[in-house]
Design an enzyme around this catalytic site. Structure first.
Site, mmCIF file in Angstrom:
data_model
loop_
_atom_site.group_PDB
_atom_site.id
_atom_site.type_symbol
_atom_site.label_atom_id
_atom_site.label_comp_id
_atom_site.label_asym_id
_atom_site.label_seq_id
_atom_site.Cartn_x
_atom_site.Cartn_y
_atom_site.Cartn_z
ATOM 1 N N ASP A 61 0.810 -1.221 0.000
ATOM 2 C CA ASP A 61 0.000 0.000 0.000
ATOM 3 C C ASP A 61 0.846 1.275 0.000
ATOM 4 O OD1 ASP A 61 -2.917 -0.773 0.210
ATOM 5 O OD2 ASP A 61 -2.069 -2.010 1.807
ATOM 6 N N ARG A 86 1.018 -1.403 7.567
ATOM 7 C CA ARG A 86 1.519 -0.201 6.897
ATOM 8 C C ARG A 86 2.556 0.564 7.737
ATOM 9 N NH1 ARG A 86 -2.437 3.420 3.714
ATOM 10 N NH2 ARG A 86 -0.375 3.922 2.872
ATOM 11 N N ARG A 132 -8.742 3.766 11.631
ATOM 12 C CA ARG A 132 -7.290 3.886 11.478
ATOM 13 C C ARG A 132 -6.665 4.939 12.397
ATOM 14 N NH1 ARG A 132 -5.543 1.834 6.515
ATOM 15 N NH2 ARG A 132 -6.917 0.112 5.917
ATOM 16 N N HIS A 162 -11.366 6.825 5.549
ATOM 17 C CA HIS A 162 -10.750 8.002 6.164
ATOM 18 C C HIS A 162 -11.697 9.198 6.042
ATOM 19 C CE1 HIS A 162 -6.727 5.998 4.972
ATOM 20 N NE2 HIS A 162 -6.695 6.088 6.284
ATOM 21 N N CYS A 249 -4.669 10.568 -1.527
ATOM 22 C CA CYS A 249 -3.719 9.693 -0.827
ATOM 23 C C CYS A 249 -2.538 9.295 -1.692
ATOM 24 C CB CYS A 249 -4.411 8.476 -0.235
ATOM 25 S SG CYS A 249 -5.408 7.584 -1.370
HETATM 26 C C1 CIR Z 1 -5.370 0.988 2.892
HETATM 27 O O1 CIR Z 1 -6.349 0.295 3.177
HETATM 28 O O2 CIR Z 1 -4.636 1.466 3.744
HETATM 29 C C2 CIR Z 1 -5.069 1.226 1.432
HETATM 30 N N1 CIR Z 1 -5.453 0.087 0.668
HETATM 31 C C3 CIR Z 1 -5.803 2.452 0.929
HETATM 32 C C4 CIR Z 1 -5.353 3.703 1.590
HETATM 33 C C5 CIR Z 1 -6.040 4.906 1.052
HETATM 34 N N2 CIR Z 1 -5.590 6.067 1.677
HETATM 35 C C6 CIR Z 1 -6.286 7.199 1.726
HETATM 36 O O3 CIR Z 1 -7.403 7.275 1.268
HETATM 37 N N3 CIR Z 1 -5.724 8.254 2.347
#
Ligand code: CIR
Length: 254
Positions: A61, A86, A132, A162, A249
């Site tokens: 990611d 992550r 998160r 988010h 992101c």
């Molecule tokens: C996650 O689940 O962390 C990633 N697959 C997607 C993160 C997306 N981030 C964001 O919208 N700021």
């Protein structure tokens, strides 16, 4: 919001193993690369110099660089991702941020925070409390912001990964928001462009130098944005959306 630079990280082949709440579809690596090229082009068209980091295969990611830091005019803040897989991405980008930010702060455990939950409106930062990002992470962030004369406040996030998945600030006292955020008391002093019916993914937009970059495929919202006089650049990010990624992101802007 006058940004001159952005940091992005190339998607790796491991993007096929990126986290997804729905796990409906797997991104196609080659297509993701091509879409990433177009995303960088869009940032360039908005006048930004783009620092392009190499892919890190061990972090599927890691293309979503926005989650691992919060950049402010005063300092960079390394986050503490709520998703454990992550966590290693934070160190991977720190060196790059140290090149541009003399002051680096960090969120530490038991605080969790991901940049996708942090929405900047001038010198105030709205912080989403999501799966998160927790209360302790938000508390630490607010303390850091206040140390530098900025401020923050929290907003509960339900049904979205988010905060910025459902609402983004585009300048001019204006937010682009999903209907579920449009009624939030904190947002009532702003003009709200509510995304078109069935266009949930359209709320995640970026204003760079007066141009709006938005995800392609949301014609109703695109029309609404154009009507307000913004120049709109629509970028197809379908491969990233398959693993819950939005437009913001994919970069850190400063
Ligand atoms: C996650 O689940 O962390 C990633 N697959 C997607 C993160 C997306 N981030 C964001 O919208 N700021």
């Amino acid at each position: 919001m006058t940004f001159t630079k952005a940091i992005v990280r190339r998607p790796g082949r491991s993007i096929v193993s990126g986290l997804s709440e729905a796990s409906l579809e797997t991104p196609v690596y080659e297509k993701a690369l091509e879409q990433h090229d177009h995303y960088i082009d869009a940032l360039n068209r908005c006048g930004l110099d783009v620092v392009i980091l190499d892919a890190t295969e061990e972090h599927p990611d890691s293309v979503f660089v926005e989650d691992v830091a919060v950049l402010t005019p005063e300092c960079a803040i390394m986050t503490a991702p709520g998703e454990r897989s992550r966590a290693g991405e934070v160190q991977k980008i720190r060196d790059t941020l140290e090149r541009f930010f003399p002051r680096i702060e960090e969120i530490i455990s038991p605080g969790t925070l991901e940049g996708g939950d942090v929405m900047q409106i001038g010198r105030h930062y709205s912080i989403g409390l999501s799966n998160r990002s927790n209360q302790e992470g938000a508390r630490q962030l607010i303390r850091i912001l206040e140390k530098y004369g900025m401020a923050g406040s929290t907003i509960p996030v339900h049904n979205f990964l988010h905060l910025k998945t459902g609402v983004t600030w585009i300048g001019n006292k204006t937010l682009v928001a999903d209907s579920r955020f449009a009624l939030y008391p904190d947002f009532q002093d702003y003009n709200i462009i509510q995304v078109g019916e069935g266009e949930k993914g359209a709320a995640n937009c970026i204003n760079l130098g007066g141009k709006i970059i938005m995800p392609a495929g949301f014609s109703k919202t695109e029309r609404l944005l154009r009507k307000t006089g913004f120049e709109v650049i629509a970028v197809d990010i379908s491969e990233f959306a398959k693993i819950d990624g939005g437009l913001t992101c994919l970069s850190l802007r400063f």
